[in-house]
Design a protein around this motif. Structure first.
Motif, PDB file in Angstrom:
ATOM      1  N   PRO A  92       0.956  -1.076  -0.308  1.00  0.00           N
ATOM      2  CA  PRO A  92       0.200  -0.192  -0.270  1.00  0.00           C
ATOM      3  C   PRO A  92       0.985   1.211  -0.165  1.00  0.00           C
ATOM      4  O   PRO A  92      -0.112   1.573  -0.636  1.00  0.00           O
ATOM      5  CB  PRO A  92      -0.847  -0.014   1.013  1.00  0.00           C
ATOM      6  CG  PRO A  92      -0.734  -1.422   2.197  1.00  0.00           C
ATOM      7  CD  PRO A  92       0.530  -2.569   1.071  1.00  0.00           C
ATOM      8  N   SER A  93       2.043   1.682   0.638  1.00  0.00           N
ATOM      9  CA  SER A  93       3.185   2.721   0.922  1.00  0.00           C
ATOM     10  C   SER A  93       3.683   2.803  -0.775  1.00  0.00           C
ATOM     11  O   SER A  93       3.650   4.200  -0.982  1.00  0.00           O
ATOM     12  CB  SER A  93       4.136   2.283   2.136  1.00  0.00           C
ATOM     13  OG  SER A  93       3.220   2.253   3.278  1.00  0.00           O
ATOM     14  N   ILE A  94       3.643   1.713  -1.470  1.00  0.00           N
ATOM     15  CA  ILE A  94       4.720   1.905  -2.195  1.00  0.00           C
ATOM     16  C   ILE A  94       3.223   2.263  -3.643  1.00  0.00           C
ATOM     17  O   ILE A  94       3.680   2.826  -4.328  1.00  0.00           O
ATOM     18  CB  ILE A  94       5.058   0.104  -2.952  1.00  0.00           C
ATOM     19  CG1 ILE A  94       6.074  -0.264  -1.648  1.00  0.00           C
ATOM     20  CG2 ILE A  94       6.446   0.619  -4.525  1.00  0.00           C
ATOM     21  CD1 ILE A  94       8.196   0.131  -1.814  1.00  0.00           C
ATOM     22  N   ALA A  95       2.243   1.682  -3.833  1.00  0.00           N
ATOM     23  CA  ALA A  95       1.467   2.348  -4.188  1.00  0.00           C
ATOM     24  C   ALA A  95       0.962   3.543  -4.347  1.00  0.00           C
ATOM     25  O   ALA A  95       0.356   4.260  -5.541  1.00  0.00           O
ATOM     26  CB  ALA A  95       0.029   0.395  -4.118  1.00  0.00           C
ATOM     27  N   ALA A  96       0.960   4.405  -3.230  1.00  0.00           N
ATOM     28  CA  ALA A  96       0.514   5.730  -3.026  1.00  0.00           C
ATOM     29  C   ALA A  96       2.152   5.983  -3.423  1.00  0.00           C
ATOM     30  O   ALA A  96       1.031   7.192  -3.988  1.00  0.00           O
ATOM     31  CB  ALA A  96       0.620   5.809  -1.230  1.00  0.00           C
ATOM     32  N   PHE A  97       2.850   5.840  -3.279  1.00  0.00           N
ATOM     33  CA  PHE A  97       4.065   6.538  -3.964  1.00  0.00           C
ATOM     34  C   PHE A  97       4.342   6.675  -5.835  1.00  0.00           C
ATOM     35  O   PHE A  97       3.652   7.480  -6.448  1.00  0.00           O
ATOM     36  CB  PHE A  97       5.215   6.492  -3.405  1.00  0.00           C
ATOM     37  CG  PHE A  97       5.923   6.823  -2.420  1.00  0.00           C
ATOM     38  CD1 PHE A  97       7.243   7.621  -2.897  1.00  0.00           C
ATOM     39  CD2 PHE A  97       5.618   5.873  -0.971  1.00  0.00           C
ATOM     40  CE1 PHE A  97       8.008   7.673  -1.353  1.00  0.00           C
ATOM     41  CE2 PHE A  97       6.471   7.100  -0.504  1.00  0.00           C
ATOM     42  CZ  PHE A  97       7.347   7.693   0.039  1.00  0.00           C
ATOM     43  N   SER A  98       4.031   5.908  -6.102  1.00  0.00           N
ATOM     44  CA  SER A  98       3.283   5.966  -7.872  1.00  0.00           C
ATOM     45  C   SER A  98       2.318   6.028  -8.044  1.00  0.00           C
ATOM     46  O   SER A  98       2.269   7.168  -8.907  1.00  0.00           O
ATOM     47  CB  SER A  98       3.222   4.030  -7.573  1.00  0.00           C
ATOM     48  OG  SER A  98       4.077   3.188  -7.406  1.00  0.00           O
ATOM     49  N   LYS A  99       1.442   6.552  -7.132  1.00  0.00           N
ATOM     50  CA  LYS A  99       0.039   7.024  -8.164  1.00  0.00           C
ATOM     51  C   LYS A  99       0.360   8.686  -7.698  1.00  0.00           C
ATOM     52  O   LYS A  99       0.145   9.631  -8.321  1.00  0.00           O
ATOM     53  CB  LYS A  99      -0.935   6.971  -6.957  1.00  0.00           C
ATOM     54  CG  LYS A  99      -2.213   7.798  -6.890  1.00  0.00           C
ATOM     55  CD  LYS A  99      -3.541   6.708  -6.340  1.00  0.00           C
ATOM     56  CE  LYS A  99      -5.402   7.482  -6.615  1.00  0.00           C
ATOM     57  NZ  LYS A  99      -5.297   9.074  -5.346  1.00  0.00           N
ATOM     58  N   ALA A 100       1.173   8.636  -6.444  1.00  0.00           N
ATOM     59  CA  ALA A 100       1.259  10.181  -6.129  1.00  0.00           C
ATOM     60  C   ALA A 100       2.291  10.774  -7.864  1.00  0.00           C
ATOM     61  O   ALA A 100       2.547  12.277  -7.360  1.00  0.00           O
ATOM     62  CB  ALA A 100       2.452  10.354  -4.816  1.00  0.00           C
ATOM     63  N   GLU A 101       3.211  10.021  -7.164  1.00  0.00           N
ATOM     64  CA  GLU A 101       4.572  10.160  -8.889  1.00  0.00           C
ATOM     65  C   GLU A 101       3.699  10.585  -9.867  1.00  0.00           C
ATOM     66  O   GLU A 101       3.834  11.803 -10.426  1.00  0.00           O
ATOM     67  CB  GLU A 101       5.491   8.734  -8.407  1.00  0.00           C
ATOM     68  CG  GLU A 101       6.806   9.403  -9.663  1.00  0.00           C
ATOM     69  CD  GLU A 101       7.094   8.520  -9.589  1.00  0.00           C
ATOM     70  OE1 GLU A 101       7.803   7.832  -9.063  1.00  0.00           O
ATOM     71  OE2 GLU A 101       6.961   8.131 -10.928  1.00  0.00           O
ATOM     72  N   ASP A 102       3.170   9.674 -10.429  1.00  0.00           N
ATOM     73  CA  ASP A 102       2.235  10.078 -11.694  1.00  0.00           C
ATOM     74  C   ASP A 102       2.139  11.215 -11.804  1.00  0.00           C
ATOM     75  O   ASP A 102       1.692  11.787 -12.808  1.00  0.00           O
ATOM     76  CB  ASP A 102       0.744   8.891 -11.908  1.00  0.00           C
ATOM     77  CG  ASP A 102       1.241   7.603 -12.155  1.00  0.00           C
ATOM     78  OD1 ASP A 102       2.742   7.499 -12.512  1.00  0.00           O
ATOM     79  OD2 ASP A 102       0.589   6.732 -12.099  1.00  0.00           O
ATOM     80  N   GLY A 103       1.043  11.499 -10.514  1.00  0.00           N
ATOM     81  CA  GLY A 103       0.487  12.452 -10.189  1.00  0.00           C
ATOM     82  C   GLY A 103       1.447  13.999 -10.431  1.00  0.00           C
ATOM     83  O   GLY A 103       0.593  15.186 -11.145  1.00  0.00           O
ATOM     84  N   ALA A 104       1.930  13.856  -9.760  1.00  0.00           N
ATOM     85  CA  ALA A 104       3.071  14.650  -9.875  1.00  0.00           C
ATOM     86  C   ALA A 104       3.598  15.025 -11.167  1.00  0.00           C
ATOM     87  O   ALA A 104       3.575  16.653 -12.071  1.00  0.00           O
ATOM     88  CB  ALA A 104       4.310  14.273  -9.216  1.00  0.00           C
ATOM     89  N   TYR A 105       3.635  13.918 -12.113  1.00  0.00           N
ATOM     90  CA  TYR A 105       4.226  14.369 -13.583  1.00  0.00           C
ATOM     91  C   TYR A 105       3.702  14.524 -14.483  1.00  0.00           C
ATOM     92  O   TYR A 105       3.795  15.450 -15.162  1.00  0.00           O
ATOM     93  CB  TYR A 105       4.821  12.838 -13.792  1.00  0.00           C
ATOM     94  CG  TYR A 105       6.153  12.913 -13.907  1.00  0.00           C
ATOM     95  CD1 TYR A 105       7.572  12.971 -14.333  1.00  0.00           C
ATOM     96  CD2 TYR A 105       6.598  11.875 -12.935  1.00  0.00           C
ATOM     97  CE1 TYR A 105       8.860  14.061 -13.425  1.00  0.00           C
ATOM     98  CE2 TYR A 105       8.342  11.440 -12.565  1.00  0.00           C
ATOM     99  CZ  TYR A 105       9.535  12.284 -12.766  1.00  0.00           C
ATOM    100  OH  TYR A 105      10.251  11.713 -12.636  1.00  0.00           O
TER     101      TYR A 105
END
Lengths: 427, 523
Positions: free
Chosen positions: A213-226
């Protein structure tokens, strides 16, 4: 999850009913956005919107006279000629009062409408982003602060970290306006993309546990950031897209360009923008500071109001301007102040424009020295509740969950005629 | 019918997986195949609970993961590359427990443990508690001295509950000042939250009134000294119907301090509230979630199936004389703590048991600030809304040693430092969001840290015939471990394709590693 509650707030008429017999007529359309100009430290009311030329040198110092505006009967401080020429576009509240003289508690009540003690309530920007649904949320945050937060209290209050404002950092008067994390100097989009590929390849832990769940949250935040870093929405911060004439009109300083950035953010669909404009806490060297600040304020604020008006956005955008309190009308000539003004919460002024609020009016009055409210006191909760009503948010609405479950958005207001909601400005 | 079938299928799946978990091959470089430590008493309680759920212990974490993890949990600090090298090269069988023992003598332990306590006790100059700078300094000093001397947690709580006197001269008096209001009810609310981890709404109206009664005598008065305040006991305010939260009525002699009667009840070894709240918080700090949740309101928690672990730790804690270090050591030396953070596949239930692995989570705001500042040779730029002398923090001071919640930095605000408004653990946010991510990926601060890093300066300038050594050094400085062969090969391939200069490629690698989950998270 909390956002799911919003359908219940779309009802100006219901709000008006909740408020009293003397109902507030629904405006043609609700306001959509707010620009709050926070004069951090507390500006002098008598040097700005409530001049008292008859009070003499001990009250006015070098600002002996006031000036006429384009609205007959309304006069303001001599350092604000551009605003004087457009007084039909805004109204002045001269009877703001809360009688608090400490920065922290005064800021709190002015930004939240609540007296301190008990829970920490959210600031108006967080309240609006919590309750008001956005038509096109996009990637821009709902609540943006130019350029830094105050840190007096946690603006998100009990609403929690996801209602914190986004503060831009950087300086809009510089080119480029380096908005932290969005605009980077000298990195091309191609470079951004190749680095992103490198990151994905070398992210050994992320690749070993992608469903964590933490890693998935990072990936989601990263997608939004980009999406923001590589997308078009970042252009809102590119002030060089404006003509030189426009940039000059706002004033080529941090405050002026913040006003310009605020207008661009309104156009881009941001709901609530706060400009934290520092430097108004003038215990000493008051007049030399005002000689520099008042022309900046005059230029930036008048440009913002007239530019919003020209673009047809003023009807749906509320602009409000003031600080946590006013300043002592009587000048402290003695040491150590040497011509300063101290904190003054008993009586001070606010400017409000747009979003369905009438222009060309004055609410309330103070005595001959500007020291006491003698007509129509306006408390912070009255002003904030009026703004919420114009945004279509019922200030009597209760929080549905969390630590403030069952508590109203704003404290109850007086419903006696001539008190509470600013009906005189809400035609 | 379908539901029953589902349950059967799931439990079958879980038991099959439990066999697997032991047999899957370790994921390099995070896991090892063989346990380097024997099970301890805590594992003796946890293992049967896991077996009941059809699970077995996850794989052990590797040495490199272990030293970083235990440093971050106990010291709030990343280990230096030399410390990792020495630990990994150490061949002693008890090296993990020796390392654990050595950590408690370090200053960073005192700083990081004090940070947690200052969060809990709302140590903050300004709004809404308004302790004011002088009192914050006195209070924080007392807290960190208590941590340094390993004061028993019962004595710690008792001293604060009995605090009276000047906020500047009697640090413990500030416990009664760090509250949003000064009424017996608010004191009771704060006491329940702080020492019992029980929310006000979880107490019955009678319990609330009974608890508030113990504090009716607490009074406050100002002095002529600016911002000095004295916490007093008003002899005239007689408590009526003081009642302990367990329902028993308290007998208060007219001359006694009712707070002492309450404190005696609170820290009595048989009282489950006090020790459960403390051990559940310790578990939260070390493992990433409470044994029971919500960790801020055990009154609302349903500990079904989890009580044995909570009760065991609570009784060990009470039995040790409320020794916080002993509690930490019990957890840190367990296999339960030393499990891999990579969940065995298949265990993705929506409420996973709190002991099936070590939870991956983003570093605390302060810890991340220190890690980035150390790497980048940068210093936080602090500010405070109040013109206080303590805003000027020496550049050498770690962010975890900040005493005052009102002294902050834009970085700390962005990364979820707690407001300290109520002292809830939920006020701290370790959740990653888009704004933080943009900052990490693309801000001028981060660019500067990576390009001008004193730690990486030499590595950036390695000659072309030392490319592998260059990669090794960058991994060592940022991730505190050597790269895998596969990582070296992958990077060589990618940088050849990118056609950038060797130095630029090295900086790109540093950027990628700083943005990797391995660096940004505890794992």
């Amino acid at each position: 999850m909390r956002r799911m509650f919003f359908p219940v707030v779309l009802f100006i008429a219901g709000a008006a009913l909740a408020f009293s017999a003397e109902s507030v007529p629904a405006a043609k359309s609700a306001a959509k956005a707010v620009v709050q100009i926070w004069l951090w430290g507390g500006p002098s009311q008598t040097d700005t919107f409530d001049p008292k030329p008859a009070a003499g040198y001990d009250y006015n110092g070098p600002y002996a006279t006031d000036i006429a505006t384009d609205v007959s009967g309304i006069r303001i401080g001599q350092k604000l000629p551009l605003l004087a020429a457009m007084a039909d576009k805004y109204s002045i509240i001269r009877s703001m009062t809360h009688a608090i003289n400490g920065h922290e508690t005064a800021s709190y009540i002015m930004q939240t409408g609540h007296e301190s003690g008990g829970l920490v309530y959210p600031s108006l920007g967080a309240v609006v982003s919590y309750w008001k649904p956005r038509e096109n949320p996009g990637k821009l945050p709902a609540y943006v602060v130019l350029t830094e937060t105050q840190g007096r209290f946690a603006e998100e209050g009990f609403l929690g970290p996801m209602y914190k404002p986004f503060y831009t950092g950087g300086d809009p008067a510089r080119t480029p306006f380096l908005v932290e994390g969005i605009i980077a100097d000298g990195i091309t989009d191609a470079k951004q993309k190749s680095r992103r590929d490198l990151l994905h390849a070398m992210d050994t832990l992320g690749n070993a546990a992608p469903s964590d769940p933490s890693i998935a949250a990072f990936s989601k935040a990263e997608d939004g950031a980009y999406q923001m870093i590589l997308g078009t929405e970042r252009d809102v911060f590119n002030l060089s897209k404006e003509s030189d004439a426009t940039r000059d009109m706002y004033g080529r300083n941090t405050f002026g360009q913040s006003c310009l950035a605020a207008r661009r953010l309104v156009e881009a669909g941001v709901t609530y923008i706060t400009i934290n404009y520092k430097g108004w806490d003038t215990h000493k060297q008051h007049f030399s500071t005002m000689n520099q600040k008042l022309p900046e304020l005059d230029k930036g604020l008048s440009a913002l109001i007239s530019d919003l008006d020209k673009k047809g956005l003023l009807d749906t955008t509320i602009v409000w301007c003031g600080g946590e309190f006013g300043r002592t009308p009587k000048i402290l000539w003695e040491a150590p102040w040497g011509g300063g003004r101290n904190h003054f919460g008993a009586a001070f002024s606010y400017l409000i424009a747009g979003g369905g609020f009438s222009g060309g009016k004055v609410v309330g009055a103070t005595d001959a020295h500007g020291e006491k409210v003698i007509d129509r006191p306006v408390y912070p909760k009255d002003l904030l509740s009026s703004i919420l009503l114009r945004l279509g948010i019922d200030p009597a609405k209760e929080y549905p969950d969390g630590p403030a479950k069952g508590m109203p958005v704003m404290p109850p207001l007086s419903d006696k005629p001539g008190t509470g909601i600013l009906r005189e400005l809400m035609p | 019918m379908r539901r029953i079938a589902g349950v059967v299928a799931v439990s079958c799946l879980l038991s099959c997986l439990s066999l697997f978990a032991g047999e899957r091959s370790p994921a390099e470089p995070f896991e090892t195949a063989v346990w380097p430590v024997a099970p301890n008493a805590l594992d003796g309680v946890i293992s049967p609970l896991m077996a009941e759920a059809g699970l077995s212990m996850n794989l052990p974490c590797s040495d490199a993961v272990f030293i970083r993890r235990v440093f971050l949990d106990v010291l709030g600090t990343t280990p230096l590359p030399e410390e990792v090298d020495a630990f990994c090269a150490d061949t002693r069988k008890d090296k993990r427990s020796s390392l654990i023992d050595s950590l408690f003598d370090r200053d960073e332990y005192v700083e990081y443990a004090s940070l947690h306590l200052a969060d809990l006790l709302r140590v903050k100059s300004e709004f809404p508690d308004n302790l004011w700078p002088n009192a914050v300094q006195a209070y924080y000093r007392w807290i960190s001295d208590a941590v340094r001397s390993n004061m028993s947690y019962a004595d710690f709580a008792r001293s604060l509950l009995l605090g009276s006197g000047s906020n500047f001269r009697q640090p413990t008096a500030n416990f009664y000042r760090a509250m949003e209001e000064r009424t017996p009810e608010t004191i009771a609310k704060t006491v329940a939250r702080t020492w019992m981890a029980v929310g006000w709404n979880s107490l019955s109206p009678e319990s609330r009134a009974g608890l508030a009664s113990f504090f009716t005598r607490v009074g406050y008065k100002k002095t002529l000294e600016w911002k000095e305040e004295i916490v007093t006991l008003n002899p005239a305010a007689l408590p009526v119907n003081a009642r302990f939260p367990d329902g028993k009525e308290a007998t208060l002699a007219p001359t006694s301090d009712p707070r002492a009667v309450f404190a005696d009840w609170l820290v009595a070894p048989g009282n489950p509230w006090f020790s459960r709240a403390a051990v559940n918080r310790a578990w939260f700090y070390l493992m990433g979630s409470g044994i029971v949740e919500p960790v801020d309101d055990l009154g609302a928690a349903s500990p079904a199936g989890r009580s044995p672990a909570l009760d065991f730790l609570a009784s060990e804690f009470a039995g040790s004389g409320y020794d916080m270090r002993a509690l930490y050591k019990l957890i840190l030396n367990s296999r339960t703590y030393q499990q891999s953070s990579i969940q065995a596949p298949g265990i993705t239930s929506s409420s996973p048991l709190p002991w099936t692995r070590y939870a991956i989570r983003r570093l605390d705001a302060e810890v991340l600030a220190d890690a980035l500042d150390r790497l980048g040779g940068t210093v936080e730029s602090y500010y405070s809304a109040i013109p206080e002398p303590f805003t000027f923090i020496p550049p050498s001071a770690r962010t975890i040693s900040l005493s005052d919640g009102s002294v902050t930095s834009s970085f700390l605000m962005r990364f979820g430092r707690p407001s300290r408004d109520l002292g809830l653990l939920s006020e701290r946010s370790n959740a990653i969001d888009e704004e933080q991510m943009r900052y990490l990926l693309n801000s001028t601060d981060m660019k500067k840290r990576i390009e001008q890093s004193p730690a990486l300066k030499d590595a950036y300038n390695f000659p072309p015939d030392k490319k592998d050594a260059q990669i090794r050094e960058i991994y060592r400085q940022i991730l505190a471990r050597p790269p895998l062969k596969s990582e070296i090969a992958l990077f060589a391939k990618l940088s050849a394709a990118a056609k950038s200069s060797q130095k630029q490629a090295a900086m790109d690698l540093a950027w990628a590693l700083v943005n990797s989950k391995e660096f940004l998270c505890k794992h």
